[in-house]
Design a protein around this motif. Structure first.
Motif, PDB file in Angstrom:
ATOM      1  N   ARG A 172       9.895  10.229   6.859  1.00  0.00           N
ATOM      2  CA  ARG A 172       9.364  11.581   7.041  1.00  0.00           C
ATOM      3  C   ARG A 172       7.977  11.529   7.646  1.00  0.00           C
ATOM      4  N   CYS A 173       7.582  12.630   8.234  1.00  0.00           N
ATOM      5  CA  CYS A 173       6.236  12.777   8.779  1.00  0.00           C
ATOM      6  C   CYS A 173       5.229  12.594   7.637  1.00  0.00           C
ATOM      7  N   PRO A 174       4.191  11.783   7.844  1.00  0.00           N
ATOM      8  CA  PRO A 174       3.178  11.628   6.799  1.00  0.00           C
ATOM      9  C   PRO A 174       2.570  12.974   6.404  1.00  0.00           C
ATOM     10  N   SER A 175       2.245  13.122   5.135  1.00  0.00           N
ATOM     11  CA  SER A 175       1.735  14.395   4.629  1.00  0.00           C
ATOM     12  C   SER A 175       0.331  14.721   5.123  1.00  0.00           C
ATOM     13  N   ASP A 176      -0.401  13.723   5.636  1.00  0.00           N
ATOM     14  CA  ASP A 176      -1.771  13.966   6.071  1.00  0.00           C
ATOM     15  C   ASP A 176      -1.920  14.117   7.591  1.00  0.00           C
ATOM     16  N   VAL A 177      -0.815  14.378   8.296  1.00  0.00           N
ATOM     17  CA  VAL A 177      -0.852  14.664   9.740  1.00  0.00           C
ATOM     18  C   VAL A 177       0.160  15.751  10.060  1.00  0.00           C
ATOM     19  N   GLN A 178       0.045  16.326  11.261  1.00  0.00           N
ATOM     20  CA  GLN A 178       1.046  17.287  11.732  1.00  0.00           C
ATOM     21  C   GLN A 178       1.949  16.563  12.718  1.00  0.00           C
ATOM     22  N   CYS A 179       3.237  16.784  12.606  1.00  0.00           N
ATOM     23  CA  CYS A 179       4.211  16.111  13.453  1.00  0.00           C
ATOM     24  C   CYS A 179       5.117  17.132  14.122  1.00  0.00           C
ATOM     25  N   ALA A 180       5.653  16.761  15.266  1.00  0.00           N
ATOM     26  CA  ALA A 180       6.635  17.598  15.953  1.00  0.00           C
ATOM     27  C   ALA A 180       8.009  17.416  15.322  1.00  0.00           C
ATOM     28  N   TRP A 181       8.217  16.309  14.647  1.00  0.00           N
ATOM     29  CA  TRP A 181       9.497  16.002  14.010  1.00  0.00           C
ATOM     30  C   TRP A 181       9.257  15.754  12.524  1.00  0.00           C
ATOM     31  N   SER A 219      14.432  16.938  -4.779  1.00  0.00           N
ATOM     32  CA  SER A 219      13.145  16.559  -4.200  1.00  0.00           C
ATOM     33  C   SER A 219      12.975  15.053  -4.222  1.00  0.00           C
ATOM     34  N   LEU A 220      12.150  14.578  -3.295  1.00  0.00           N
ATOM     35  CA  LEU A 220      11.764  13.174  -3.229  1.00  0.00           C
ATOM     36  C   LEU A 220      10.285  13.169  -2.858  1.00  0.00           C
ATOM     37  N   GLU A 221       9.453  12.715  -3.770  1.00  0.00           N
ATOM     38  CA  GLU A 221       7.997  12.714  -3.569  1.00  0.00           C
ATOM     39  C   GLU A 221       7.429  11.380  -4.002  1.00  0.00           C
ATOM     40  N   PRO A 222       6.322  10.984  -3.452  1.00  0.00           N
ATOM     41  CA  PRO A 222       5.484  11.648  -2.460  1.00  0.00           C
ATOM     42  C   PRO A 222       5.995  11.358  -1.050  1.00  0.00           C
ATOM     43  N   ARG A 223       5.407  12.056  -0.083  1.00  0.00           N
ATOM     44  CA  ARG A 223       5.683  11.749   1.315  1.00  0.00           C
ATOM     45  C   ARG A 223       4.778  10.597   1.745  1.00  0.00           C
ATOM     46  N   PRO A 224       5.135   9.916   2.830  1.00  0.00           N
ATOM     47  CA  PRO A 224       4.271   8.849   3.347  1.00  0.00           C
ATOM     48  C   PRO A 224       2.903   9.399   3.734  1.00  0.00           C
ATOM     49  N   LEU A 225       1.944   8.489   3.906  1.00  0.00           N
ATOM     50  CA  LEU A 225       0.582   8.823   4.353  1.00  0.00           C
ATOM     51  C   LEU A 225       0.259   8.039   5.619  1.00  0.00           C
ATOM     52  N   MET A 226      -0.432   8.666   6.540  1.00  0.00           N
ATOM     53  CA  MET A 226      -0.904   7.965   7.727  1.00  0.00           C
ATOM     54  C   MET A 226      -2.191   7.205   7.405  1.00  0.00           C
ATOM     55  N   SER A 227      -3.011   7.784   6.524  1.00  0.00           N
ATOM     56  CA  SER A 227      -4.320   7.219   6.228  1.00  0.00           C
ATOM     57  C   SER A 227      -4.290   6.135   5.154  1.00  0.00           C
ATOM     58  N   GLY A 228      -3.145   5.794   4.656  1.00  0.00           N
ATOM     59  CA  GLY A 228      -3.053   4.772   3.620  1.00  0.00           C
ATOM     60  C   GLY A 228      -1.603   4.530   3.254  1.00  0.00           C
ATOM     61  N   THR A 229      -1.409   3.853   2.171  1.00  0.00           N
ATOM     62  CA  THR A 229      -0.047   3.574   1.725  1.00  0.00           C
ATOM     63  C   THR A 229       0.220   4.293   0.409  1.00  0.00           C
ATOM     64  N   VAL A 230       1.470   4.590   0.204  1.00  0.00           N
ATOM     65  CA  VAL A 230       1.917   5.189  -1.044  1.00  0.00           C
ATOM     66  C   VAL A 230       2.462   4.066  -1.917  1.00  0.00           C
ATOM     67  N   ASN A 231       2.058   4.041  -3.149  1.00  0.00           N
ATOM     68  CA  ASN A 231       2.567   3.053  -4.087  1.00  0.00           C
ATOM     69  C   ASN A 231       4.049   3.336  -4.338  1.00  0.00           C
ATOM     70  N   PRO A 232       4.938   2.377  -4.097  1.00  0.00           N
ATOM     71  CA  PRO A 232       6.365   2.613  -4.323  1.00  0.00           C
ATOM     72  C   PRO A 232       6.680   3.107  -5.733  1.00  0.00           C
TER      73      PRO A 232
END
Length: 144
Positions: free
Chosen positions: A61-70, A116-129
Protein backbone atom coordinates in the motif's frame (compact mmCIF):
# COMPACT_ATOMS: atom_id res chain seq x y z
CA UNK A 1 10.72 2.47 -0.25
CA UNK A 2 10.54 0.11 -3.20
CA UNK A 3 8.28 -2.89 -3.70
CA UNK A 4 10.99 -5.48 -3.04
CA UNK A 5 11.87 -3.79 0.24
CA UNK A 6 8.23 -3.88 1.38
CA UNK A 7 7.86 -7.53 0.33
CA UNK A 8 11.07 -8.36 2.17
CA UNK A 9 9.82 -6.65 5.31
CA UNK A 10 6.59 -8.67 5.17
CA UNK A 11 8.49 -11.92 4.71
CA UNK A 12 10.91 -11.00 7.46
CA UNK A 13 7.93 -10.27 9.70
CA UNK A 14 6.97 -13.92 9.57
CA UNK A 15 10.34 -15.05 10.91
CA UNK A 16 10.89 -12.33 13.47
CA UNK A 17 7.42 -12.34 14.92
CA UNK A 18 7.42 -16.12 15.25
CA UNK A 19 10.27 -15.79 17.75
CA UNK A 20 7.97 -13.83 20.06
CA UNK A 21 4.75 -15.73 19.33
CA UNK A 22 4.94 -17.75 22.55
CA UNK A 23 4.44 -14.53 24.53
CA UNK A 24 1.34 -13.43 22.59
CA UNK A 25 -1.89 -14.34 24.41
CA UNK A 26 -4.58 -16.37 22.69
CA UNK A 27 -7.31 -14.20 21.15
CA UNK A 28 -11.01 -14.98 21.33
CA UNK A 29 -13.72 -14.47 18.77
CA UNK A 30 -15.96 -11.64 19.92
CA UNK A 31 -19.65 -11.24 19.30
CA UNK A 32 -20.79 -11.15 16.51
CA UNK A 33 -17.76 -13.03 15.14
CA UNK A 34 -15.09 -10.35 15.01
CA UNK A 35 -11.51 -11.17 15.94
CA UNK A 36 -8.49 -8.87 16.34
CA UNK A 37 -5.11 -10.55 15.88
CA UNK A 38 -1.59 -9.19 16.13
CA UNK A 39 0.97 -10.82 13.86
CA UNK A 40 1.63 -14.43 14.95
CA UNK A 41 -1.34 -14.48 17.33
CA UNK A 42 -3.85 -17.36 17.45
CA UNK A 43 -7.60 -17.30 18.05
CA UNK A 44 -9.69 -20.32 18.93
CA UNK A 45 -13.37 -21.05 19.20
CA UNK A 46 -14.79 -24.25 20.66
CA UNK A 47 -18.17 -24.59 18.95
CA UNK A 48 -18.11 -24.84 16.04
CA UNK A 49 -14.38 -25.61 16.28
CA UNK A 50 -12.18 -23.00 14.63
CA UNK A 51 -8.51 -22.02 14.91
CA UNK A 52 -7.06 -18.93 13.18
CA UNK A 53 -3.39 -17.88 13.19
CA UNK A 54 -2.32 -14.52 11.69
CA UNK A 55 0.85 -15.83 10.07
CA UNK A 56 1.97 -13.06 7.71
CA UNK A 57 1.24 -10.26 5.30
CA UNK A 58 2.33 -8.70 2.02
CA UNK A 59 1.88 -4.94 2.09
CA UNK A 60 2.41 -2.78 -1.01
CA UNK A 61 0.00 0.00 0.00
CA UNK A 62 0.93 3.64 -0.39
CA UNK A 63 2.90 4.76 2.68
CA UNK A 64 0.75 6.69 5.16
CA UNK A 65 3.16 9.65 5.25
CA UNK A 66 3.02 10.48 1.49
CA UNK A 67 0.37 11.06 -1.18
CA UNK A 68 0.24 8.50 -3.98
CA UNK A 69 -1.58 8.22 -7.28
CA UNK A 70 -2.10 4.51 -6.59
CA UNK A 71 -3.42 3.25 -3.25
CA UNK A 72 -1.67 -0.10 -3.53
CA UNK A 73 -2.86 -3.28 -1.91
CA UNK A 74 -2.11 -5.72 0.87
CA UNK A 75 -2.83 -9.32 1.70
CA UNK A 76 -3.04 -10.92 5.11
CA UNK A 77 -2.26 -14.63 5.52
CA UNK A 78 -3.96 -16.84 8.10
CA UNK A 79 -3.48 -20.52 8.91
CA UNK A 80 -7.02 -21.82 9.47
CA UNK A 81 -8.33 -25.17 10.69
CA UNK A 82 -11.47 -26.40 12.37
CA UNK A 83 -14.84 -28.02 11.85
CA UNK A 84 -15.26 -28.93 8.19
CA UNK A 85 -12.00 -27.22 7.16
CA UNK A 86 -8.92 -28.96 5.89
CA UNK A 87 -6.03 -27.00 7.50
CA UNK A 88 -4.87 -24.39 4.99
CA UNK A 89 -3.63 -20.87 4.37
CA UNK A 90 -6.37 -18.30 3.91
CA UNK A 91 -5.38 -15.17 1.96
CA UNK A 92 -7.55 -12.11 2.49
CA UNK A 93 -7.05 -8.98 0.36
CA UNK A 94 -7.03 -5.30 1.29
CA UNK A 95 -7.18 -2.76 -1.53
CA UNK A 96 -5.19 -0.02 0.22
CA UNK A 97 -7.73 2.75 -0.35
CA UNK A 98 -8.80 2.94 3.27
CA UNK A 99 -11.73 0.62 2.58
CA UNK A 100 -11.39 -3.14 2.79
CA UNK A 101 -11.67 -5.07 -0.44
CA UNK A 102 -14.57 -6.83 1.24
CA UNK A 103 -13.72 -10.03 -0.56
CA UNK A 104 -15.30 -12.74 1.53
CA UNK A 105 -13.65 -16.16 1.47
CA UNK A 106 -15.59 -19.25 2.43
CA UNK A 107 -13.91 -22.20 4.14
CA UNK A 108 -16.08 -25.03 5.37
CA UNK A 109 -19.00 -23.59 7.33
CA UNK A 110 -17.28 -20.21 7.84
CA UNK A 111 -17.05 -16.94 5.89
CA UNK A 112 -14.02 -14.68 6.48
CA UNK A 113 -13.67 -10.98 5.62
CA UNK A 114 -10.69 -8.74 6.37
CA UNK A 115 -12.06 -5.61 8.06
CA UNK A 116 -8.73 -3.83 8.63
CA UNK A 117 -4.98 -4.28 8.40
CA UNK A 118 -2.85 -1.70 10.23
CA UNK A 119 -0.47 0.03 10.25
CA UNK A 120 0.26 1.13 6.71
CA UNK A 121 3.88 1.31 5.51
CA UNK A 122 5.93 4.49 6.05
CA UNK A 123 8.19 6.25 3.58
CA UNK A 124 10.11 8.03 6.34
CA UNK A 125 10.92 4.89 8.31
CA UNK A 126 10.01 1.30 8.89
CA UNK A 127 7.03 -0.24 10.59
CA UNK A 128 7.78 -2.87 13.19
CA UNK A 129 6.25 -6.14 11.91
CA UNK A 130 5.03 -6.90 15.44
CA UNK A 131 2.80 -3.79 15.20
CA UNK A 132 0.63 -5.30 12.44
CA UNK A 133 -2.96 -5.99 13.51
CA UNK A 134 -5.60 -7.71 11.40
CA UNK A 135 -9.30 -7.49 12.23
CA UNK A 136 -11.55 -10.17 10.71
CA UNK A 137 -15.24 -10.86 10.55
CA UNK A 138 -15.88 -14.56 10.92
CA UNK A 139 -19.41 -15.80 10.31
CA UNK A 140 -20.57 -19.40 10.65
CA UNK A 141 -23.53 -20.72 8.72
CA UNK A 142 -24.84 -20.90 5.19
CA UNK A 143 -23.86 -18.37 2.55
CA UNK A 144 -26.20 -15.35 2.34
Amino acid sequence: MNLLHRIGVGALALGLASLASAAIPLAVLETPGRVRLVLQQHAQQKAPALSIHFSGYLDTRCPSDVQCAWAGEARAFFWVSGAGIQPQVLVLPWDGSGQPARATQRLGPFRFTLVSLEPRPLMSGTVNPADYVAVLNVVAGPAP
